[in-house]
Design a protein around this motif. Structure first.
Motif, short mmCIF file in Angstrom:
data_model
loop_
_atom_site.label_atom_id
_atom_site.label_comp_id
_atom_site.label_asym_id
_atom_site.label_seq_id
_atom_site.Cartn_x
_atom_site.Cartn_y
_atom_site.Cartn_z
N ALA A 180 -4.23 1.10 -4.86
CA ALA A 180 -3.29 -0.02 -4.85
C ALA A 180 -3.59 -0.97 -6.01
O ALA A 180 -2.68 -1.45 -6.69
CB ALA A 180 -3.35 -0.76 -3.51
N TYR A 199 0.80 -1.23 0.00
CA TYR A 199 0.00 0.00 0.00
C TYR A 199 0.83 1.28 0.00
O TYR A 199 0.27 2.37 -0.13
CB TYR A 199 -0.95 0.00 1.21
N LEU A 221 -5.56 -9.45 -13.76
CA LEU A 221 -4.52 -10.45 -13.50
C LEU A 221 -4.25 -10.59 -12.00
O LEU A 221 -4.24 -9.59 -11.27
CB LEU A 221 -3.20 -10.01 -14.12
N GLN A 222 -3.94 -11.82 -11.61
CA GLN A 222 -3.40 -12.05 -10.27
C GLN A 222 -2.02 -11.37 -10.19
O GLN A 222 -1.15 -11.65 -11.00
CB GLN A 222 -3.26 -13.56 -10.07
N PRO A 223 -1.79 -10.48 -9.24
CA PRO A 223 -0.47 -9.83 -9.19
C PRO A 223 0.58 -10.69 -8.51
O PRO A 223 0.27 -11.59 -7.73
CB PRO A 223 -0.73 -8.60 -8.33
N SER A 224 1.80 -10.42 -8.86
CA SER A 224 2.93 -10.85 -8.06
C SER A 224 3.36 -9.64 -7.26
O SER A 224 3.89 -8.68 -7.82
CB SER A 224 4.07 -11.36 -8.94
N ARG A 225 3.06 -9.66 -5.97
CA ARG A 225 3.40 -8.51 -5.12
C ARG A 225 4.84 -8.64 -4.65
O ARG A 225 5.44 -9.70 -4.73
CB ARG A 225 2.48 -8.49 -3.90
N TRP A 250 -7.56 0.89 -1.35
CA TRP A 250 -7.59 -0.38 -2.08
C TRP A 250 -7.59 -0.12 -3.58
O TRP A 250 -6.86 -0.76 -4.35
CB TRP A 250 -8.83 -1.19 -1.69
N LYS A 287 2.27 -20.93 -5.87
CA LYS A 287 1.50 -19.67 -5.88
C LYS A 287 0.38 -19.75 -6.90
O LYS A 287 -0.77 -19.41 -6.60
CB LYS A 287 2.45 -18.51 -6.19
N ASP A 344 7.02 -11.82 -2.59
CA ASP A 344 5.58 -11.99 -2.84
C ASP A 344 4.98 -12.68 -1.62
O ASP A 344 5.47 -13.74 -1.21
CB ASP A 344 5.35 -12.83 -4.09
N PRO A 345 3.92 -12.11 -1.03
CA PRO A 345 3.43 -12.67 0.24
C PRO A 345 3.07 -14.16 0.15
O PRO A 345 3.35 -14.90 1.11
CB PRO A 345 2.20 -11.81 0.54
N GLN A 366 -1.33 -3.89 -7.38
CA GLN A 366 -1.15 -4.72 -6.18
C GLN A 366 -2.35 -5.60 -5.86
O GLN A 366 -2.28 -6.39 -4.92
CB GLN A 366 -0.84 -3.81 -4.98
N HIS A 367 -3.46 -5.43 -6.54
CA HIS A 367 -4.62 -6.30 -6.31
C HIS A 367 -5.28 -6.59 -7.66
O HIS A 367 -5.30 -5.72 -8.53
CB HIS A 367 -5.67 -5.63 -5.41
N PRO A 368 -5.83 -7.79 -7.82
CA PRO A 368 -6.61 -8.05 -9.03
C PRO A 368 -7.97 -7.35 -8.91
O PRO A 368 -8.54 -7.27 -7.83
CB PRO A 368 -6.78 -9.57 -9.01
N LEU A 393 -2.43 0.45 -9.24
CA LEU A 393 -0.96 0.44 -9.33
C LEU A 393 -0.43 -0.99 -9.47
O LEU A 393 0.78 -1.19 -9.58
CB LEU A 393 -0.35 1.10 -8.10
N TRP A 397 -10.58 -7.10 2.45
CA TRP A 397 -10.49 -5.70 2.90
C TRP A 397 -11.46 -5.43 4.03
O TRP A 397 -11.24 -4.67 4.94
CB TRP A 397 -10.79 -4.80 1.71
N ALA A 435 0.41 3.51 -2.99
CA ALA A 435 -0.93 4.10 -3.00
C ALA A 435 -1.01 5.25 -1.99
O ALA A 435 -1.59 6.31 -2.26
CB ALA A 435 -1.99 3.03 -2.69
#
Lengths: 149, 149, 149, 149, 149, 149, 149, 149, 149, 149
Positions: B41, A99, B73-77, B38, H104, G86-87, B46-48, B44, H149, A102
Motif C-alpha cells: 500500500a 488497501y 510524502l504525506q499522501p492524499s488518500r 502495508w 489536513k 481523503d480520510p 497510500q502511506h508515507p 502504491l 498498523w 495492494a
C-alpha cells in the motif's frame, strides 16, 4: 392473491420482534444452527432461507407465516448507495480504498490472474481483546478463481 | 525548484523496476522489514514511508532519490471510482454490499454503538489450501471506537 | 528506469500496425493460436499475455519489445463509462436491461441461488447467415457458482 | 375509471402465484407456447403480451383480469440502476466491460460498421453439463444492422 | 510505428483548415458528393470515411495523409456529457424531454411495439423562411424495427 | 380543499380510459381539433390544455372533472432520467449524440450563432412506406433564435 | 506572453520547497505575519495574497517571481470531489452529516432564520492535550447572516 | 407485531410537539441533562438514546411509548444528499472545501499522519457577540488517531 | 496546418496580459465599444467576436493573431460542473434554487406558458451604494417566448 | 400528536385554492402586504411566514389552520434536481453557465474578493414592453460580502 411480503418489510418485523423479545442475533443463529454472519445477512434479506429455518425463526419470534414465506424468497441483492455512508459500514469501504489495490497486487502475486470469489465465500467477525482497546476482527474467506477460458 | 514526483509516478516506476528485476512484493517487504500489505500500500502511494525505508527500497530497485523523496510524502488518500470496478477489487465491495449491514448489526450487538477503526487498523492476506481449490483469506483487524461524546 | 508502457498505449500501437499491415484480428489470433475473442480482449488490454505470445504478436506487427512488455502486464480491468454509450456496445447492455432479470430468474430456477461466473468464462462470436439479413450470435459460457458458505 | 395495474404490480402477483402454486417458469412458457426467456421477460414487464396469452397465464395462476389487462400494456423499458448491482446480473455487465470492446472490433471486422440489433433479437439460456461444474450458456442472437444512410 | 491520429485531433485540424480556407461544410460535402449532415458528422469523427473520400477532403484542405488515415478509422461513438449542455444542442434534448414520450406513444400506435432505428437512419436540416423569423427544420428518418423474437 | 390531481395521475387515467374504450390518440386529437403530437404531449402532462379542450377529452373518455381540472394546470416540465433509457426514446438521443455536433455546425453555418427554439417549435411524425420496411419520419421545426444582446 | 502559472502548480512548488528546506507552515505564516489556517489555504490556492506577502513567501522559499505572481491571482474556489474521500478531510464532512441538521436547528433557535457566513469567517485549529490521547480542536467562527429581504 | 417507528417519523413527531408546546431544544436537553448538540442530533435520529432519556423526552412532550422505543434504536447514519444544499448546512461544507486541505496539512504537521476522529468527538455551538453582528462559533473537538498498523 | 488555439487557452493569455498591463475589463470593453458583461463573457470564450473586435483587443494587450483567430471561433458553450461550486458563482444558483420556482409561477401568471429567452437576452451588473454595505445588482433581461406550436 | 403538515403539501393546497378561487399571486401578496417574489417563494415553502401572515393567507383561501401552521415552519431549503430541467427555470441556469464566470470577474474587479450575498438579498421581476416582444426583467440585488478573516 396477495404479493409476497418484501424482504425489507420482513427484516423490519424481525428487527422489532428481536428487540422486544430481547433476543440477540446469536440466539437466533443458534436456534437454526446457522453461521452467525450468514444468518444475520439472510434475515436482513440477502440470502434465501430454507423453509424449516424460516419457520423456526418465525416461531421463535412469534411472527406469522407471511414473514416465513418472505424469508424463503430468492433475493435481489445489490449495492445500496444509502448504506455506503453509514460510518460503521463506510470504514470497511475506506479500508478497501486504501488497501484494495495492494490486495489486488498480492492476490495476483500469490495466485495469478483472478479473483477471490464473493459467492463461494464466507465471512466471520470476532472480538479480540487488547489492552489498548478491544478490536473488531473480520475475516473474508473466498475461493480463488483464476481467469480460465 | 522542481515539484516532488507525484506518488502515482513513483508507483509506476516501482512497478516497472520490480517486474524487470523479477522481485516479488515480499522481497521488497522483507528488505525493509515491513508488514506485507502495508508495504505494498505504501509503495502504491497510500502511506508515507520513513526516509530509511524509502531509500532502501530505491537502492534495491535501482531507482533514484526523486522516487525516495516521493515515497516520504504525506499522501492524499481517497476512493478512486475507476478502481472500484476492477473485478479483483469489486468482489470485496460486493461482499460488503451483501454482508456489510450484517457486520454493522453484529458490531453493535457485541461492542455497542461505534465503528471498527480504519486508522488504527491492519489487514492481512493469506493463502489457505483447500481440496476444492485454494482460498484467499483476508483479515481486517481494527480497534473498536465507540461514539463517545 | 522508465515506466512500462500503459496497456492503452500498447493497444493504440497494435491498432495502427494492424491496420497499416492489413492484418485481421483472426490473423493475429491464428498466429498465437489463441481463441479469437480472448486474443482481441488481451490486445486491447483486458488480459495479460504470456511472454511468448506477446513477442510473437510484436514480431508479426513489427512492434518493439516495449509493447511486448506491456502486453504481459497484469491489467486493471474496469467498466469504462465512456464506452457504454457506443451504439455497438450499448445494444448488449440494453439487451441485458430487457432480459437480465429474466436470465436471473431462469438461472435461479435451473441452478439455484448463484451466478454465472465471469471469470471461469468464455465468449464466442459467430456470423449466422439468414435470408432476412445475417445475424450476430454471441455466446456467453460461464461456470455456475452457487452461494456456498 | 381506475388506472391499469402497473406492470411491476402484475409481476409481483405473478411471482407470488407462481411460487405458491409451485409452477416453474417453464410450465408457464409451455402453457402459452412461448420462448422461455421471452415469456419470463414479458411476465416481468418487458414485453406486451397478446390478450390470449395474458388470459391463459392468469387462468393458470388464478389471477384476475386486472393482471391480464396489465400484461397487454405497452411497456416502458429501461435500465434500472438498482438491478445492475445484483451479483447474478452484474456478472453479465462485467463480462461486457471486459469483452465488449473486443466484440465491437470483431463485429466491425466481420460485418462492417454497424451493430447487433437488440430489437430483432432473441436470447437463449441453457445448462451445459461439465465435469468441473455445470455451466450457464447464454446466447444472444441479433440481426446485424449496418449504418446505412 | 506511430499511433493513428485520434479522430478528435483530425477534427480540429479540419476545423482550422476549413476556417482559414473559408470553405463551408457544403463545399466539402459537395467535393465528395456526400449527404451534408453525414459528411459533417464523419469529419467530426462519428463515421468512418472511405479512403477516396478522405483523401479528397485532405487534398481540398491541404491536410496530410495522417489526417486521411484517421478519417478512415472505425469510430467509437458515444454520448459526450460535455456537449449535452451546449444551448444549440441542448434544445434538441429538451424537445425530446417534452415530446419523447408522445413520440413513443405514436410510434407504438402506428407501428406496434418497436423503435425507429438510429442506424438505418438519416437526418436532414433545412432553412424554412417564415415572416416571423426563419426556422430550422430537422428531419429524422429511420427504419421502423419491431421487437421480433 | 383537496389538491389538484397531479398530471401524472391524470395521464394514467387517460391511458386506462383510452385503452378500454379502444380509442386511438388520433381519435382524441381529432375530437379537440389539435395537432397530434401536441395533443399526446399535453395529455401526458407536458402542456396545459384550455378548459374547453380538457372537458371535451374527459367527456369523450368518461372521466370526471378532476381530470379536466388537472389537464389545465401549468406543467412543470423536465428531463426524466428514467425515460431516457427506454429503447424507443433512447434512439432519438443516440442519434443526437452522433449527429448533434454536426447539426450545431450546420445551424451556425446557415444561420449564424444561435439556436433552434424548443419553445416556438413543433414536431410531427409520419409513416413513410418503403420497400425495405416502412420508416418513422420525425420533423423538428423551430424558429431560429440568434444570440442578440 | 505566457499564461500566469496556475495556482495548483504554484502550490506544488511551494510544497516541494517547504519540504526540502524543512520549513513548517507556521514558519511561513510567521514570516508574513498571517493567521495560520488562512496562510496555508492561500498557499494551496484558495485565497489571493497581496504582492508583498507573496514576494516574502517566495523569497523565504527561493521561488521565482512566477510563483509570486500566481499567488496574487484571484482564485476560482470550489468543491473538489477527489478530496472529499481523503480520510482526514472526510471525517469533517461525516461529522457534518451527523451533526449538521442539529447545528441548523440550533442556529435557527438562537439566531432565527439565516446562516453562518462562510465569507466573513475564520477557522482555527489547536492541539488540546488529553490523558486519553491529544485532541484536534477546530473552531469555525462566522458572522450570522439573517435572511433579510 | 408492528415494526418499530422509523426514527424519521419520531423526529417529525418530536418537532411537532416541541413547536406546539413552545419548548426550546435547550429545554429538552436540560430535562435529560445531555449536551445540547448531542441531544438535538439524537432526537433527529443520529444517536440512540438510553431508555430513561427517551422516556423523559416523551413525557415532557406528551408523546407515547412508540416514540420512546424508536429513540432507543441503533441508527443507520449517513450522508443525505438532499440536506447538503440547504444554505445553513451548505456553508459548513463550503468552508471545508476552502479550508479542508489546509486543515489536513496542519493536522499532519502538528500530529503526524492520521485523522481527527469523528466518533470520539464532540461539537459545540455558541453565540459570540460582536459589534458588527453576532457570530456563530462552532467547535469540533475530536481525538487524534494516527495511522497505526 | 496547426489547430486553432482553444478558447480556454486564449482566455488564459488574455487574463495574463490584462493583469500584467494593469487594464480593467472596462478598459477593454471601452476599447471595442461593447457591453461590459458581453465583452468579458466573449473574452472568456462564451461568444464569438468579430474580426475587428478581436484584433483590437489583441492590439491593446500585445497578443498575437493566433489569439485573435481563436476569439472569432464559434464557441461550444456549456455548464461546467467545476465552476458551479465557486462561492461567487454558487450564490446565484442558490438564489435560483430558492426563488426559481417563484419566478416560474410569476412568469406564467404575467406572460402565460413560456420562458424568458436566454438567447435574446442581456445581463447587466451594477454597484448600488448602501449605508449597510454596498450591493451587487444583476439584471437579467430576456425576451418572453411563449410555447407556440 | 400529529406531525406538522409538510410545506410541500401546504404548497399544493395553496395552489389548488388559488386556482379555484381565481386569485393571482399578486392578490395574495397584496393581502399580506409582502414583496411579490418573497411571498410566492414563502408559499412554495422556501421561507417561514409569521403567524399573522400565514393566517391571513389561509383566511383568504379558506384553508384551515394546519396549513397556516405549516407556513410558519422553518424550511429546509435546497437545490431540487428535478426542477433544474424545467425549461422556464433552466434558462436562468443556462444564462449563468454563459455569464456566471463573467459576473465573477466583474464582481472581483469592482468589489474585490467576495460574493453577492444570497441571504441579504432580494429579487424582483418585471414585464418590460418592447416592440419586438415584451421582456422578462429579473433583478438580483444582494449585499456584497468580502472575504474577511
Amino acid at each position: 392473491m396477495t404479493p409476497i411480503m418484501p424482504k425489507s418489510d420482513a427484516a423490519e418485523l424481525i428487527a422489532a420482534a428481536r428487540i422486544r423479545k430481547k433476543l440477540s442475533w446469536s440466539d437466533i443463529a443458534d436456534e437454526i444452527d446457522a453461521p452467525l454472519v450468514w444468518c444475520v445477512a439472510a434475515l436482513l434479506g440477502q440470502h434465501p432461507m430454507e423453509a424449516a429455518q424460516a419457520e423456526r425463526v418465525c416461531a421463535l419470534l412469534d411472527l406469522d407465516t407471511t414473514v416465513a414465506e418472505s424469508l424463503q424468497l430468492q433475493p435481489s441483492r445489490g449495492i445500496d448507495p444509502a448504506k455506503l455512508s453509514d460510518p460503521t459500514i463506510y470504514r470497511f469501504h475506506e479500508a478497501l480504498a486504501v488497501y484494495g489495490p495492494a490486495l489486488k497486487e498480492l492476490i495476483h502475486e500469490e495466485f495469478g490472474d483472478g479473483i477471490m470469489s464473493a459467492i463461494n465465500f464466507n465471512v466471520d467477525i470476532k472480538r479480540r481483546e487488547h489492552p489498548d482497546g478491544d478490536r473488531v476482527v473480520v475475516t473474508f474467506d473466498g475461493k480463488f478463481l483464476d481467469y480460465r477460458w
